[in-house]
Enzyme design. Sequence first.
Site, PDB file in Angstrom:
ATOM      1  N   THR A  44       4.512  -9.382   6.091  1.00  8.83           N
ATOM      2  CA  THR A  44       5.609  -8.503   6.514  1.00  8.83           C
ATOM      3  C   THR A  44       5.156  -7.944   7.845  1.00  8.83           C
ATOM      4  O   THR A  44       3.979  -7.984   8.161  1.00  8.83           O
ATOM      5  CB  THR A  44       5.754  -7.324   5.507  1.00  8.83           C
ATOM      6  OG1 THR A  44       6.167  -7.820   4.249  1.00  8.83           O
ATOM      7  CG2 THR A  44       6.736  -6.261   5.972  1.00  8.83           C
ATOM      8  N   ARG A  58      15.876 -11.017  -5.268  1.00  7.44           N
ATOM      9  CA  ARG A  58      14.855  -9.947  -5.282  1.00  7.44           C
ATOM     10  C   ARG A  58      14.770  -9.290  -3.906  1.00  7.44           C
ATOM     11  O   ARG A  58      14.709  -9.968  -2.892  1.00  7.44           O
ATOM     12  CB  ARG A  58      13.490 -10.542  -5.645  1.00  7.44           C
ATOM     13  CG  ARG A  58      12.319  -9.542  -5.604  1.00  7.44           C
ATOM     14  CD  ARG A  58      11.510  -9.646  -4.317  1.00  7.44           C
ATOM     15  NE  ARG A  58      10.245  -8.903  -4.390  1.00  7.44           N
ATOM     16  CZ  ARG A  58       9.487  -8.626  -3.332  1.00  7.44           C
ATOM     17  NH1 ARG A  58       9.857  -9.012  -2.123  1.00  7.44           N
ATOM     18  NH2 ARG A  58       8.371  -7.956  -3.453  1.00  7.44           N
ATOM     19  N   GLY A  84      12.320  -6.429  -1.909  1.00  5.02           N
ATOM     20  CA  GLY A  84      11.063  -5.711  -2.062  1.00  5.02           C
ATOM     21  C   GLY A  84      11.170  -4.304  -1.502  1.00  5.02           C
ATOM     22  O   GLY A  84      12.248  -3.694  -1.481  1.00  5.02           O
ATOM     23  N   ASP A  85      10.050  -3.806  -1.027  1.00  3.31           N
ATOM     24  CA  ASP A  85      10.015  -2.437  -0.494  1.00  3.31           C
ATOM     25  C   ASP A  85      10.533  -2.347   0.939  1.00  3.31           C
ATOM     26  O   ASP A  85      11.031  -1.296   1.355  1.00  3.31           O
ATOM     27  CB  ASP A  85       8.572  -1.905  -0.538  1.00  3.31           C
ATOM     28  CG  ASP A  85       7.600  -2.791   0.249  1.00  3.31           C
ATOM     29  OD1 ASP A  85       7.837  -4.018   0.334  1.00  3.31           O
ATOM     30  OD2 ASP A  85       6.603  -2.257   0.769  1.00  3.31           O
TER      31      ASP A  85
HETATM   32  N1  GLY Z   1       6.187  -5.863   1.290  1.00  3.87           N
HETATM   33  C1  GLY Z   1       7.021  -6.983   1.327  1.00  3.87           C
HETATM   34  C2  GLY Z   1       7.592  -7.355   0.046  1.00  3.87           C
HETATM   35  O1  GLY Z   1       7.014  -7.089  -0.992  1.00  3.87           O
HETATM   36  O2  GLY Z   1       8.658  -7.935   0.036  1.00  3.87           O
END
Ligand code: GLY
Length: 352
Positions: free
Chosen positions: A201, A229, A231-232
């Site tokens: 990332t 999905r 993510g953060d």
């Molecule tokens: N930190 C990137 C993800 O988990 O998608």
Amino acid sequence: MSEQLSRREFLASAAVGVAAARARDIPFPMRPPQPLPPSRWAAKPVAVSSANGLRAVQKAFDMLLQGADTLDAVIEGVKIQELDPNDDSVGYGGLPNADGVVQLDASCMHGPSKRAGAVGALEGIKTPSEVAKLVLKYTNHIFLVGEGAKRFALQYGFKEEDLLTPHAREVWLHWRANLNPTDDYLDVPETQDMSVRPTGTINCDAVTPQGDISSVTTTSGLAFKIPGRVGDSPIIGAGQYTDNDVGAAGSTGRGESNIKVCGAFLTVEFMRRSMKPTDACLETLKRVVQLTEPRLLGPDGKPKFSLNFYAVNKRGEFGAASLYPGSYAAHDGKEAKLRDTAYLYERPAASR
Ligand code: GLY
């Protein structure tokens, strides 16, 4: 030149014309560049990023000195990685989901205007960070996902493109072939360990000479994730967070572990309580470990994943920390270079 105008101030004001010309290259700028003579700097300008962001911090820092808006600077910085087919964790060239489709996540926050924008599971657009900026700038919303996010981007003139590079397709096919020994895809020789899936990332945070702060995080997410999905990275307060009175923080690594602690927000809150950026990042990682379920801990009680936090404060101090030794990129006004992160644990020799 007036007697009061120093040589540095003259050079700074001469840069206005150049900067204004360059601003036209920035799509949808937050504001025209306003270079500030060094005698009026309120903060030490700085740009901080994950280890893949050496070019990002150089670009962002150059733009800060030209008077660019803080968010424009960090977005133009991370776009370098988004457009780079060789970074398989971000944008074009990112590793796909389990179906072989590249789905991208990004979010950003703009300190001076207190605004935020994000996109999740965006397909076909190379630069999700820019789309997140447009959500921030032009809508009453904060977070657009999937098909709606793509339609929104196309309305602003973005081109739909195939984001799966030949390399990313090859890695995905290899993963799928080795996924299950009893399925109908024949296993291929295991030339690489596919049990640890990449979670690269890029996060970038910057402080302007005016003391204005912004943050952005953009990713292709966990490789081979379940379709849909997120993510953060696109979650405000997890993937990144900015409070213009305090600072900014962002994260890379296992998103699910960050989401549970709202890590970027928490890091900024630690800085609000006077912690230095590096200490704030370490404290957030301790909270992550406290909230980690046993299946994700090794026999030694240490996490089996990687996670990193990066932070800047209002004065232009910065730092980063990770669970295990790592590095991050920063431009501190002198040069852009990789530095070591602070860390919680030495990786146990047995797990290497
Ligand atoms: N930190 C990137 C993800 O988990 O998608």
